[in-house]
Design a protein around this motif. Sequence first.
Motif, PDB file in Angstrom:
ATOM      1  N   LYS A   1     -37.051  -3.707  51.032  1.00 25.35           N
ATOM      2  CA  LYS A   1     -37.782  -4.156  49.847  1.00 25.35           C
ATOM      3  C   LYS A   1     -39.258  -3.760  49.898  1.00 25.35           C
ATOM      4  N   LYS A   2     -39.863  -3.800  51.077  1.00 23.33           N
ATOM      5  CA  LYS A   2     -41.266  -3.398  51.175  1.00 23.33           C
ATOM      6  C   LYS A   2     -41.430  -1.909  50.920  1.00 23.33           C
ATOM      7  N   GLU A   3     -40.499  -1.091  51.446  1.00 19.02           N
ATOM      8  CA  GLU A   3     -40.559   0.356  51.201  1.00 19.02           C
ATOM      9  C   GLU A   3     -40.346   0.644  49.719  1.00 19.02           C
ATOM     10  N   PHE A   4     -39.429  -0.090  49.092  1.00 13.86           N
ATOM     11  CA  PHE A   4     -39.218   0.079  47.653  1.00 13.86           C
ATOM     12  C   PHE A   4     -40.494  -0.241  46.887  1.00 13.86           C
TER      13      PHE A   4
ATOM     14  N   PRO B   1     -42.759 -11.827  42.242  1.00 16.00           N
ATOM     15  CA  PRO B   1     -42.633 -12.832  43.302  1.00 16.00           C
ATOM     16  C   PRO B   1     -42.620 -12.228  44.710  1.00 16.00           C
ATOM     17  N   PHE B   2     -41.846 -11.147  44.915  1.00 15.50           N
ATOM     18  CA  PHE B   2     -41.800 -10.558  46.250  1.00 15.50           C
ATOM     19  C   PHE B   2     -43.129  -9.912  46.626  1.00 15.50           C
ATOM     20  N   CYS B   3     -43.806  -9.285  45.656  1.00 20.34           N
ATOM     21  CA  CYS B   3     -45.114  -8.690  45.938  1.00 20.34           C
ATOM     22  C   CYS B   3     -46.109  -9.761  46.377  1.00 20.34           C
ATOM     23  N   ASN B   4     -45.966 -10.952  45.809  1.00 18.28           N
ATOM     24  CA  ASN B   4     -46.870 -12.054  46.102  1.00 18.28           C
ATOM     25  C   ASN B   4     -46.569 -12.670  47.464  1.00 18.28           C
ATOM     26  N   SER B   5     -45.274 -12.909  47.739  1.00 16.21           N
ATOM     27  CA  SER B   5     -44.914 -13.648  48.949  1.00 16.21           C
ATOM     28  C   SER B   5     -44.488 -12.763  50.111  1.00 16.21           C
TER      29      SER B   5
END
Length: 539
Positions: free
Chosen positions: A385-388, A531-535
């Motif tokens: 998810k971070k690479e995406f 949300p994922f970018c934030n947390s």
Amino acid sequence: MNNHTPFALESRMAGVTVNLDALIPREDFESDGGTAGGRLRDTISLSDLEESGFFHPLLRKPDFQRETTHWKPEVVRDLVKAYLDGHLIPAVILWQSGDRCFVIDGAHRLSALIAWTRDDYGDGEASNAKFGRGLSQEQRRVADRTRSLIRKEIGSYAEFKGLRGQDIADPQKARWVKRIGAGAVEIQWVTATTSQAAEDSFFKINQAAQPIDPTERRILQTRRSPNSVAARCIARGGRGHKYWGEFEPQIQESIEALGDEISKILYEPPHKQPITSTDVPIAGQGYNALPFVFELVSICNGIPIPTSATAKKLPPPLPEDLDGSETLTLMRSVRKSLGILSTNDSGSLGLHPLIYCYSSTGSFQANAFLATLRFAERLDERKKKKEFTSVRKDMELFLLLNRKFVSLTVNRLGAGARSLERIVDLYWEVFQLCLAGKRAEEILSELIKKSEFSHLRQFEVPSPGAENAPSKNGASASSKSASFIQKAMTTPLRCPECGAALHANSMTFDHRQRRADGGSNRSDNLDPMHPFCNSGVKA
């Protein structure tokens, strides 16, 4: 059913059909108590179908029968008009079990007549009692349209009852009043002596008259399996007929609460055409979407789905759920998967549906949605998810420019498991090429070199009739949607962390200066963010 009659054709177009499902109650088909003695009646009249009639309370639909939601307003009108004009209406087929008369074939015909007698086209007393808060805006809109159409061209049933015994100047209305008193629909009776034999008759009759697609047939025949129960609950937001009604009360409450929550994630805000806002539901139009939801439940739980929409060989059904625990397990898996795709959960990617799930003209693409869900799950499972996030903006710009990739894949492989997995692989390949630093033109070149994506070459060749002459009747809803989407997604609200488009259904707010460091809750210190970018990224 006689397919030559206009009202015998069941429209499958979601969003324009009338919900008549509440007008004949459902009941467990296996609760038969033998056949009552005496001669069975030959016909049903309109007075029999009134709420106060003697026969209407005896009518039931088998619990496995598909929902009575497939007719357009015009078809309902045509049925009522055909009855009043004395035209041939195919006989309805019933099966008697104790003091109940189950409708084996003809539920739409009878329901349309009942709707007229009760002025309930999906928003009346019976419908409100059954669906309550589950009455969608779309269902009310179609009901209003049907009522207006019938009152304009025919009149209300109450109006005709008020004309009895009076001199009627309008000759057509005079004939119709007489027809109401004298007309009737013929009945044919299934002579089966057991519920299983009667159920077999149902599938033989309905498959011959109007073939049932593989997914819908599977739902009907496996109605007590946990994926069928879960799909029905989600499709109706935890309301409607309780296929889970035999479970313990606490289990029932949990199932209904999850069904309501998942339905809201999928279908709020209500879908409208033309599209004039980027705030669209992630799963399109929820009205009449049971087969899609059934496939969603299956995919989120690793249950095989048919390879194509016309597949004859179907995966084996799951065993019956006896206590509701397996239904709850399947529904929780759906909620977990959707949590990654588009919710305010901390790990949600907040993938924008206008990029991943809709065509350029604003039509919801079911296979694109399901493939996007699988793609998001794969990112999560492989911890990518971070690479995406690092290449998300570039990848989504590429997908926006190449929207036809999904329809080309579906056209080639069909609307089933084959095209779904190919779309997932396509998204993954684009993701990998973006990670490798490839530009848009290089990505397309690399894709079409691979045999599994060679069909995308068609994208380079304009399809016949691609440049259509402007309509003389004004711009269509699809043209208006395409214009809005093209402009809105060029300059959308973007996440400050990854630069990709934000969607209202999956958005959190980040403090530029952390609260722990003295930052305030003022608007100038807040940024909307995935949300994922934030947390998961910024944190």
